[in-house]
Scaffold this motif. Structure first.
Motif, PDB file in Angstrom:
ATOM      1  N   LEU A   1      -1.399 -12.026  -5.974  1.00 28.06           N
ATOM      2  CA  LEU A   1      -1.391 -11.816  -4.524  1.00 28.06           C
ATOM      3  C   LEU A   1      -2.244 -12.865  -3.838  1.00 28.06           C
ATOM      4  O   LEU A   1      -3.004 -13.601  -4.488  1.00 28.06           O
ATOM      5  CB  LEU A   1      -1.898 -10.411  -4.187  1.00 28.06           C
ATOM      6  CG  LEU A   1      -3.310 -10.065  -4.665  1.00 28.06           C
ATOM      7  CD1 LEU A   1      -4.323 -10.240  -3.547  1.00 28.06           C
ATOM      8  CD2 LEU A   1      -3.350  -8.630  -5.194  1.00 28.06           C
TER       9      LEU A   1
ATOM     10  N   PHE B   1      -4.798 -13.346  -0.249  1.00 25.44           N
ATOM     11  CA  PHE B   1      -5.490 -12.679   0.849  1.00 25.44           C
ATOM     12  C   PHE B   1      -6.264 -13.707   1.647  1.00 25.44           C
ATOM     13  O   PHE B   1      -6.467 -14.854   1.198  1.00 25.44           O
ATOM     14  CB  PHE B   1      -6.398 -11.561   0.335  1.00 25.44           C
ATOM     15  CG  PHE B   1      -7.524 -12.028  -0.560  1.00 25.44           C
ATOM     16  CD1 PHE B   1      -8.799 -12.237  -0.048  1.00 25.44           C
ATOM     17  CD2 PHE B   1      -7.314 -12.237  -1.920  1.00 25.44           C
ATOM     18  CE1 PHE B   1      -9.842 -12.653  -0.872  1.00 25.44           C
ATOM     19  CE2 PHE B   1      -8.347 -12.658  -2.751  1.00 25.44           C
ATOM     20  CZ  PHE B   1      -9.617 -12.862  -2.222  1.00 25.44           C
TER      21      PHE B   1
ATOM     22  N   ASN C   1      -4.190  -8.376  -9.184  1.00 25.19           N
ATOM     23  CA  ASN C   1      -4.415  -6.930  -9.189  1.00 25.19           C
ATOM     24  C   ASN C   1      -4.773  -6.474 -10.605  1.00 25.19           C
ATOM     25  O   ASN C   1      -4.066  -6.787 -11.567  1.00 25.19           O
ATOM     26  CB  ASN C   1      -3.145  -6.218  -8.706  1.00 25.19           C
ATOM     27  CG  ASN C   1      -3.266  -4.714  -8.769  1.00 25.19           C
ATOM     28  OD1 ASN C   1      -2.954  -4.111  -9.791  1.00 25.19           O
ATOM     29  ND2 ASN C   1      -3.708  -4.101  -7.698  1.00 25.19           N
TER      30      ASN C   1
ATOM     31  N   GLU D   1      -8.364  -3.183  -2.337  1.00 26.33           N
ATOM     32  CA  GLU D   1      -7.151  -3.590  -1.636  1.00 26.33           C
ATOM     33  C   GLU D   1      -7.151  -3.165  -0.175  1.00 26.33           C
ATOM     34  O   GLU D   1      -6.633  -3.874   0.686  1.00 26.33           O
ATOM     35  CB  GLU D   1      -5.913  -2.998  -2.322  1.00 26.33           C
ATOM     36  CG  GLU D   1      -5.516  -3.702  -3.585  1.00 26.33           C
ATOM     37  CD  GLU D   1      -4.133  -3.280  -4.048  1.00 26.33           C
ATOM     38  OE1 GLU D   1      -3.519  -2.422  -3.392  1.00 26.33           O
ATOM     39  OE2 GLU D   1      -3.664  -3.826  -5.065  1.00 26.33           O
TER      40      GLU D   1
ATOM     41  N   LEU E   1      -8.555  -5.688   2.261  1.00 29.38           N
ATOM     42  CA  LEU E   1      -8.006  -7.042   2.293  1.00 29.38           C
ATOM     43  C   LEU E   1      -7.212  -7.294   3.558  1.00 29.38           C
ATOM     44  O   LEU E   1      -6.556  -6.405   4.100  1.00 29.38           O
ATOM     45  CB  LEU E   1      -7.085  -7.282   1.096  1.00 29.38           C
ATOM     46  CG  LEU E   1      -7.685  -7.271  -0.306  1.00 29.38           C
ATOM     47  CD1 LEU E   1      -6.594  -7.559  -1.327  1.00 29.38           C
ATOM     48  CD2 LEU E   1      -8.813  -8.280  -0.430  1.00 29.38           C
TER      49      LEU E   1
ATOM     50  N   TRP F   1      -4.094  -9.306   3.983  1.00 29.70           N
ATOM     51  CA  TRP F   1      -3.128  -9.871   3.054  1.00 29.70           C
ATOM     52  C   TRP F   1      -2.452 -11.110   3.648  1.00 29.70           C
ATOM     53  O   TRP F   1      -2.210 -11.196   4.847  1.00 29.70           O
ATOM     54  CB  TRP F   1      -2.052  -8.845   2.715  1.00 29.70           C
ATOM     55  CG  TRP F   1      -2.566  -7.612   2.038  1.00 29.70           C
ATOM     56  CD1 TRP F   1      -3.239  -6.581   2.624  1.00 29.70           C
ATOM     57  CD2 TRP F   1      -2.450  -7.271   0.657  1.00 29.70           C
ATOM     58  NE1 TRP F   1      -3.542  -5.616   1.685  1.00 29.70           N
ATOM     59  CE2 TRP F   1      -3.067  -6.014   0.475  1.00 29.70           C
ATOM     60  CE3 TRP F   1      -1.852  -7.902  -0.443  1.00 29.70           C
ATOM     61  CZ2 TRP F   1      -3.111  -5.381  -0.769  1.00 29.70           C
ATOM     62  CZ3 TRP F   1      -1.897  -7.276  -1.676  1.00 29.70           C
ATOM     63  CH2 TRP F   1      -2.524  -6.036  -1.835  1.00 29.70           C
TER      64      TRP F   1
ATOM     65  N   CYS G   1       2.712 -13.321  -0.378  1.00 30.70           N
ATOM     66  CA  CYS G   1       2.413 -13.501  -1.807  1.00 30.70           C
ATOM     67  C   CYS G   1       2.887 -14.853  -2.325  1.00 30.70           C
ATOM     68  O   CYS G   1       2.433 -15.307  -3.383  1.00 30.70           O
ATOM     69  CB  CYS G   1       2.980 -12.352  -2.628  1.00 30.70           C
ATOM     70  SG  CYS G   1       4.775 -12.206  -2.576  1.00 30.70           S
TER      71      CYS G   1
ATOM     72  N   GLY H   1       2.367 -11.440   5.928  1.00 24.69           N
ATOM     73  CA  GLY H   1       1.814 -10.686   4.818  1.00 24.69           C
ATOM     74  C   GLY H   1       1.935  -9.194   5.011  1.00 24.69           C
ATOM     75  O   GLY H   1       2.238  -8.703   6.106  1.00 24.69           O
ATOM     76  N   HIS H   2       1.697  -8.479   3.942  1.00 25.27           N
ATOM     77  CA  HIS H   2       1.597  -7.020   4.000  1.00 25.27           C
ATOM     78  C   HIS H   2       0.512  -6.646   5.010  1.00 25.27           C
ATOM     79  O   HIS H   2      -0.579  -7.209   5.023  1.00 25.27           O
ATOM     80  CB  HIS H   2       1.232  -6.501   2.602  1.00 25.27           C
ATOM     81  CG  HIS H   2       0.825  -5.068   2.545  1.00 25.27           C
ATOM     82  ND1 HIS H   2       1.634  -4.040   2.952  1.00 25.27           N
ATOM     83  CD2 HIS H   2      -0.334  -4.487   2.114  1.00 25.27           C
ATOM     84  CE1 HIS H   2       1.007  -2.885   2.762  1.00 25.27           C
ATOM     85  NE2 HIS H   2      -0.183  -3.137   2.262  1.00 25.27           N
TER      86      HIS H   2
ATOM     87  N   GLY I   1       5.705  -9.484   0.120  1.00 21.52           N
ATOM     88  CA  GLY I   1       4.626  -8.987  -0.724  1.00 21.52           C
ATOM     89  C   GLY I   1       4.792  -7.509  -1.048  1.00 21.52           C
ATOM     90  O   GLY I   1       5.909  -6.997  -1.017  1.00 21.52           O
ATOM     91  N   PRO I   2       3.705  -6.764  -1.298  1.00 25.84           N
ATOM     92  CA  PRO I   2       2.340  -7.275  -1.307  1.00 25.84           C
ATOM     93  C   PRO I   2       2.038  -8.179  -2.497  1.00 25.84           C
ATOM     94  O   PRO I   2       1.203  -9.064  -2.422  1.00 25.84           O
ATOM     95  CB  PRO I   2       1.498  -5.994  -1.354  1.00 25.84           C
ATOM     96  CG  PRO I   2       2.368  -5.002  -2.048  1.00 25.84           C
ATOM     97  CD  PRO I   2       3.764  -5.320  -1.605  1.00 25.84           C
ATOM     98  N   TYR I   3       2.744  -7.929  -3.618  1.00 27.88           N
ATOM     99  CA  TYR I   3       2.473  -8.677  -4.844  1.00 27.88           C
ATOM    100  C   TYR I   3       3.640  -9.582  -5.190  1.00 27.88           C
ATOM    101  O   TYR I   3       4.797  -9.308  -4.860  1.00 27.88           O
ATOM    102  CB  TYR I   3       2.281  -7.723  -6.030  1.00 27.88           C
ATOM    103  CG  TYR I   3       1.358  -6.569  -5.800  1.00 27.88           C
ATOM    104  CD1 TYR I   3      -0.017  -6.763  -5.650  1.00 27.88           C
ATOM    105  CD2 TYR I   3       1.851  -5.264  -5.744  1.00 27.88           C
ATOM    106  CE1 TYR I   3      -0.867  -5.687  -5.447  1.00 27.88           C
ATOM    107  CE2 TYR I   3       1.011  -4.193  -5.537  1.00 27.88           C
ATOM    108  CZ  TYR I   3      -0.342  -4.402  -5.391  1.00 27.88           C
ATOM    109  OH  TYR I   3      -1.173  -3.337  -5.175  1.00 27.88           O
TER     110      TYR I   3
END
Length: 304
Positions: free
Chosen positions: A4, A6, A17, A79, A82, A84, A87, A128-129, A202-204
């Motif tokens: 991820l 941030f 993560n 998390e 963050l 974000w 990703c 981003g998320h 994202g998030p990942y």
């Protein structure tokens, strides 16, 4: 592995993560030197370009850092605290596949495509998320689209379908937001797809080995908690290996390129006109894909 990005003091940082939280890789490298011979990627694009070797180096390094976890608790972040970033922060190409779910094509009264329908977006659409998404003042018909994203890991040209998944680094979720009135204004869809922040990502970024079969994933979209889309990637007309192979016949795919693979049924456009209620200020949209996590964004008015 779940990778991820941030934002910390205006700078995009790379994280992983873990069971202890998000490991801040840059801070970890400043505090714990990697063992001799291990080259740890410090950005998501270094990880993508490094492929399996980079992911393995990250895994070994994280194990080294975890052994000293009690001494360095500040390296792991919560998390929920963050800000974000997308990703994938700088894809060379954003390629999209339209009408790629059978039931979605049917709900919009479109013929089943004989070939993948391709269009593109640009990096201005990335978000981003957790980002707020501005609703453009030039449209009042912004629609949601839950989609699985392919992230390319190796240069690919003229790739056979049977080998195509070997060129995929990983997968993530996206909301392929679409201004339907702008999209349908002409035969070209680009205008309605390319407004600012219309591709929250994202998030990942989840590595392909952790995802397994990308064509059997549950996919869902909720608006203000109400389920609007709920399907499975098995309903795709053109599956992941077909998409990668087909695009590679026509252009070179490079590490970090992303491919949005289409959305299932349940979009606002698929409802009868009298039942169409497009996204409004304050609406919260969550895209959830099995193994990839949940991506949530709120719609806001565009700043004047």
């Amino acid at each position: 592995m779940k990778l991820l990005n941030f934002i910390d003091n205006g700078i995009v940082k790379f994280g992983v993560n873990t069971k202890n939280g998000v490991l801040d890789i840059a801070s970890a490298l400043a505090a714990v030197q990697a063992s001799a011979g291990i080259r740890v990627p410090s950005t998501v694009h270094e990880a993508i370009e490094g492929g399996t070797a980079a992911v393995q180096a990250l895994q070994v390094y994280m194990e080294e850092v975890e052994k000293r976890g009690g001494e360095l608790p500040f390296l792991w972040l919560n998390e929920e605290q963050l800000t974000w970033a997308p990703c994938v922060t700088a894809p060379g190409k954003i390629i999209c596949v339209g009408l790629n779910y059978r039931k979605h094509a049917e709900e919009t009264n479109a013929p089943i495509p004989e070939y993948p329908i391709l269009f593109n977006k640009f990096n201005n659409t990335l978000a981003g998320h957790g980002d707020d998404i501005p609703l453009p003042r030039v449209t009042d018909k912004v629609d949601y689209e839950a989609e699985l994203v392919i992230v390319i890991g190796r240069s690919a040209k003229y790739v056979a379908k049977e080998e195509a998944l070997d060129y995929v680094f990983g997968y993530c979720a996206v909301n392929d937001l679409s201004a339907r009135d702008l999209q349908m204004r002409t035969a070209q869809w680009l205008l309605g797809k390319s407004c600012d922040k219309f591709s929250p990502l994202g998030p990942y970024l989840v590595t392909a080995d952790e995802v397994g079969d990308p064509n059997s994933l549950d996919i869902k979209c909720t608006v203000n908690g109400e389920v609007r889309q709920h399907s499975n990637t098995s309903d795709m007309i053109f599956h992941i290996d077909e998409i990668v192979s087909y695009i590679s016949q026509h252009m070179t795919l490079s590490p970090g390129d992303i491919i949005l693979t289409g959305t299932p049924e349940g979009v606002v456009l698929g409802y009868p006109p009298e039942k169409q209620v497009y996204l409004r200020e304050g609406d919260t949209v969550t895209i959830e894909i099995e193994k990839l996590g949940s991506l949530t964004n709120r719609m806001v008015s565009e700043s004047r």
